[in-house]
Design a protein around this motif. Sequence first.
Motif: not given
Lengths: 213, 421
Positions: A55-58, A61, A63-70
């Motif tokens: 599941l990925e928020n975006t 981007n 910077c988002d990839q680095a913090t926003n994944l699980t």
Amino acid sequence: MLAILYLVLSTRSLAYASNADSYLVRIGPGATYYQRFFEATLPLLFPGTSVEFVLENTASNACDQATNLTIRGWSKTPSACGGRTDVFVSSEPWDATSIESDLLITTVFAQALLPPRSASSILYLPFYSLSFSQRLQHSPQALLRPGHETPLSTRPGRFCAFLARNCIEDRLRLLRLLSAHEHVDALGSCGSDAPVRRFPVTPLRYFLSRGDN
Amino acid sequence: MHGFETVENHTYLDRAVEAYTGYRFVVCVENTRASGYITEKIVSAFLAGTIPIYIGAPDVAAHFDPESFVNCNEYSLEECASEVRRIDLNETLYRAMRNHPPLHENRLSAAFSWHPDVPNEDNTWTVPSALENYLASKQTSKQTCDSDVFQHTELLSAPPDVSLLWRPRTESAMTLFLRAERVCPSATLPPVKSRFGATCLITQPRRLQGFLGCEVGNAAIKDSEHTTSYVKGREVTSLEVAPTFHGNKCIPAPRSVNSSNVWLLVPEGSSCDHSSSTPTIENSSSPNTRISGLIVVQSAATTTSSMQKDETGNLPWVSISKVDASWLHHELTRGTPLEIEITFKPKFHLAIDALLAAAEANTSAPEDRKTLTSRAACVQHALTIGPLFKRINLAAAGICRELGNHISADAFEARASRLVL
């Protein structure tokens, strides 16, 4: 030559679409509700293969990839990248033009929102189809015959129903306009302030935090 | 079937069909009008034997027979209502439309080939070999692994229930803020000071950062100035959270509580009355530690009670959802050290303003396409939560225009023109 296809739901074919037997499926941002459509359906799309879901928020981007994944659930840890087919699921009608993947599964068919045809294969898989992954009482064949739940000889007694959680303006305006003709029954959490009858009995999703719809 | 509640073997979609049965019409208005974006709404109406009144994907008639529903994409809303009335008052028209099959046989296999109930005997759908070749060529040419793939795997030990990530977008403006922070690192969020000081439990930094959303206040204070405050980086405090709370006594955490700033997690349905005196920690290594605030699980009783006490100047409080509380309690009982950031839920429109400001802040080099794309990402995130706000749509239109995507720009402008706020 790169052959780019727009597939309209030849989804069973995905299992045979590539020699690869391993897929990384990234499910892009969207309402929980719709993402779960995909969760339920994707195993059917990739039968007999190893599928990892993310599941990925975006994905557009850095910077988002680095913090926003699980990870949700049951994935296997990839031992290598090679041989795996990257699939990105764009589950909402937003700009997916920068998505890079081997295959993009999208719920919209709008050119302006999709990546260039040189960047990805694209599979269009609309939600109305996916919704049958969450229907226990009906199969798609039911759509081949009209009105099977109610005898066609019987004219339903009630005028109009409305069931929604997200009170977007068009919905409310239309409710009011229709209510001028006859009562509209608001079955969900939206519409209680409109001139309609309200029936606070609804499917769970419209009251629980299931999504935005 | 995965991930959905069922009641007596009926999912919510089955129940929607049941709810529609007995109606002549059902309003089906999509959240977004985009080609191909046709959701479950129209299907539920068809299955119930009603006539859908549809507004949404402009190409819906390519999917479902236009003789079987009222396609209000072709009308204004006023005209749509008139058309519905016309059909309703004409029994012949009504019957003809209702008796028309919504889906043709040839569409069935195209649209539902994945479904186990749909026959696919001739296997004529074979994917053109071009796709196979294409995928194969991409795989063999791939030289390196994407680094983000391995970042995913590092998170495999995260709590199993990560649905927190996907809190409904209309529920929590905080989610919007947090997305803004991630997508727009230069985000400058409004440094408004809250009367409560630190009030809202958010996160454990290393993991699930920023995703424990929370609700602060209730209807009584929702519109007050307090709920418009957002504090970031100024009053963030490292806290320890005691796991349980009974009466005015706190059972200490498995590890010693040695912070001077302790918040109590009040169990759901707790009858504790924290109005008479400030709770204290019992048997703690720091017996004089004062309780700084309460974390209550969302319910009418606890929320109301806490809010009243807060209004009278007692402990600040936050309420969190059951699922958040469950996760928090799980972490506490494991003795996981928690670094809790305290922020305050902003009003929705402030969140959007902040997000737009963050997007604007990224405009150091307007001619730089990368910058533009970054701004576009910010606004795109705003749109996922606030698509009904005029200024969000105008901002999106402007950025799309700059990016040369005039079709999207037109769409955003058209939507903005219909919005007030």
